[in-house]
Design an enzyme around this catalytic site. Structure first.
Site, PDB file in Angstrom:
ATOM      1  N   ASP A  25       0.777  -1.131  -0.059  1.00 34.63           N
ATOM      2  CA  ASP A  25      -0.017  -0.122   0.084  1.00 34.63           C
ATOM      3  C   ASP A  25       0.902   1.196   0.071  1.00 34.63           C
ATOM      4  O   ASP A  25       1.855   1.175   0.337  1.00 34.63           O
ATOM      5  CB  ASP A  25      -1.052   0.140   1.223  1.00 34.63           C
ATOM      6  CG  ASP A  25      -2.238   0.906   1.108  1.00 34.63           C
ATOM      7  OD1 ASP A  25      -2.269   1.382  -0.269  1.00 34.63           O
ATOM      8  OD2 ASP A  25      -2.731   0.807   1.925  1.00 34.63           O
ATOM      9  N   GLY A  26       0.340   2.456  -0.474  1.00 34.64           N
ATOM     10  CA  GLY A  26       1.061   3.477  -0.255  1.00 34.64           C
ATOM     11  C   GLY A  26      -0.047   4.741   0.279  1.00 34.64           C
ATOM     12  O   GLY A  26      -1.059   4.552   0.376  1.00 34.64           O
ATOM     13  N   GLU A  82       2.329   3.623  -4.186  1.00 38.76           N
ATOM     14  CA  GLU A  82       1.840   2.481  -4.620  1.00 38.76           C
ATOM     15  C   GLU A  82       2.790   1.423  -5.190  1.00 38.76           C
ATOM     16  O   GLU A  82       2.976   0.246  -5.196  1.00 38.76           O
ATOM     17  CB  GLU A  82       0.540   2.699  -5.284  1.00 38.76           C
ATOM     18  CG  GLU A  82      -0.839   3.246  -4.429  1.00 38.76           C
ATOM     19  CD  GLU A  82      -1.217   2.214  -3.316  1.00 38.76           C
ATOM     20  OE1 GLU A  82      -0.946   1.251  -3.333  1.00 38.76           O
ATOM     21  OE2 GLU A  82      -2.457   2.774  -2.868  1.00 38.76           O
ATOM     22  N   ASP A 137      -4.895  -2.217  -2.913  1.00 38.08           N
ATOM     23  CA  ASP A 137      -6.204  -1.828  -3.004  1.00 38.08           C
ATOM     24  C   ASP A 137      -5.925  -0.691  -4.164  1.00 38.08           C
ATOM     25  O   ASP A 137      -6.983   0.283  -4.325  1.00 38.08           O
ATOM     26  CB  ASP A 137      -6.741  -1.064  -1.578  1.00 38.08           C
ATOM     27  CG  ASP A 137      -5.629  -0.032  -1.192  1.00 38.08           C
ATOM     28  OD1 ASP A 137      -4.593   0.379  -2.007  1.00 38.08           O
ATOM     29  OD2 ASP A 137      -5.672   0.486  -0.201  1.00 38.08           O
ATOM     30  N   ASP A 191      -1.419  -0.169   5.097  1.00 34.96           N
ATOM     31  CA  ASP A 191      -1.727   1.200   5.520  1.00 34.96           C
ATOM     32  C   ASP A 191      -1.125   2.048   6.431  1.00 34.96           C
ATOM     33  O   ASP A 191      -0.663   3.142   6.322  1.00 34.96           O
ATOM     34  CB  ASP A 191      -2.971   1.181   5.267  1.00 34.96           C
ATOM     35  CG  ASP A 191      -3.976   2.674   5.396  1.00 34.96           C
ATOM     36  OD1 ASP A 191      -3.570   3.378   4.276  1.00 34.96           O
ATOM     37  OD2 ASP A 191      -4.281   2.969   6.532  1.00 34.96           O
ATOM     38  N   HIS A 241      -9.362  -0.357   3.716  1.00 39.99           N
ATOM     39  CA  HIS A 241     -10.045   0.011   4.775  1.00 39.99           C
ATOM     40  C   HIS A 241     -11.406  -0.819   5.023  1.00 39.99           C
ATOM     41  O   HIS A 241     -12.342  -0.269   5.516  1.00 39.99           O
ATOM     42  CB  HIS A 241     -10.349   1.715   4.859  1.00 39.99           C
ATOM     43  CG  HIS A 241      -9.299   2.607   4.574  1.00 39.99           C
ATOM     44  ND1 HIS A 241      -8.172   2.706   5.409  1.00 39.99           N
ATOM     45  CD2 HIS A 241      -8.846   3.118   3.420  1.00 39.99           C
ATOM     46  CE1 HIS A 241      -7.521   3.594   4.928  1.00 39.99           C
ATOM     47  NE2 HIS A 241      -7.875   3.830   3.829  1.00 39.99           N
TER      48      HIS A 241
END
Length: 259
Positions: A14-15, A53, A78, A141, A131
């Site tokens: 994730d970023g 990302e 995501d 995250d 999330h």
């Protein structure tokens, strides 16, 4: 022996970015068949969410190129930008000399070229909604957000990561609970959220939550107890948590002592 070498059974990345462009961070992790985990992350002072990302995914590809992998492994993310670019758009960009369909230069070309060069045959990207309660996505995250805020997260390098405990440059308050206790608390809080929402967990997700080897869980069939929750089969190979009203559940014998 080579057959005893743990395989990677889960990978996620994730970023995050504050301002977009602005200070950014990235995070990723690998989970192994023996229950261990390795986490990675970093920061850039002036970047974008998309670059973070891509950087996280590139780190995983570079690691996975030399590690034994479960045949069903995929990288969970995501970012639809990452998935579509890596799986669909990149061939067209290369044919057009790194130009988009409208003729404009492809953004983040340097990272796309690096990702293409690091591509691992047979290793797909899988979308997971951000999330949404996915433990690995939430963990990545948290790492990315911490780095974007100038904090220094504690990254697992073999042991279970649990909830990230981050530190800023300032000294930490002396009354903070020990890291292991904070990690345990985060898992218990997550278990409550999963139970209240009635979510079904895959065997791998359940193993990550309760910190038990997959082989141990694969042998289970009926309901069993984990701390204050009853774990019951929900069909289709999934499991659900149900909070006991008494809150007096016992830890299973094979669970690690530190929870």
């Amino acid at each position: 022996m080579a057959s005893d070498t743990p395989k990677v059974v889960a990978a996620a990345c994730d970023g995050a970015c504050s301002g977009n462009p602005g200070p950014g961070g990235w995070g990723c992790l690998l989970r192994f068949s023996d229950g261990s985990v390795r986490e990675f992350g970093g920061a850039e002072a002036n970047t974008t969410n998309n670059r973070m990302e891509l950087t996280a995914a590139l780190t995983l590809l570079e690691q996975l190129a030399v590690l034994p992998r479960d045949p069903s492994l995929s990288i969970r993310t995501d970012s639809k930008y990452l998935i579509d670019g890596f799986s669909k758009w990149i061939n067209g960009w290369k044919r057009k000399g790194w130009r988009t369909a409208s003729g404009s230069p492809v953004l983040n070309r340097d990272l796309w070229e690096a990702l293409d060069a690091a591509r691992v045959q047979g290793l797909p990207l899988t979308y997971v909604k951000g999330h949404s309660g996915d433990p690995d996505n939430d963990r990545c995250d948290a790492i990315a957000v911490a780095f974007s805020k100038g904090q220094i997260p504690k990254l697992a390098q073999g042991e279970y990561g649990g909830l990230m405990v981050s530190e800023s440059a300032a000294p930490a308050p002396v009354d903070l609970a020990p890291q292991g206790l904070q990690q345990l608390l985060s898992r218990l809080e997550l278990a409550d959220r999963l139970a209240q929402g009635g979510y079904g967990l895959s065997l791998l997700e359940l193993a990550q939550l309760v910190e038990m080897p997959l082989k141990t869980l694969e042998a289970r069939e009926g309901p069993w107890q984990w701390r204050d929750w009853e774990v019951t089969p929900a069909g289709d190979g999934r499991w659900q948590l149900r909070r006991e009203a008494s809150g007096s559940g016992q830890v299973q014998a094979e669970e690690r002592q530190d929870g």
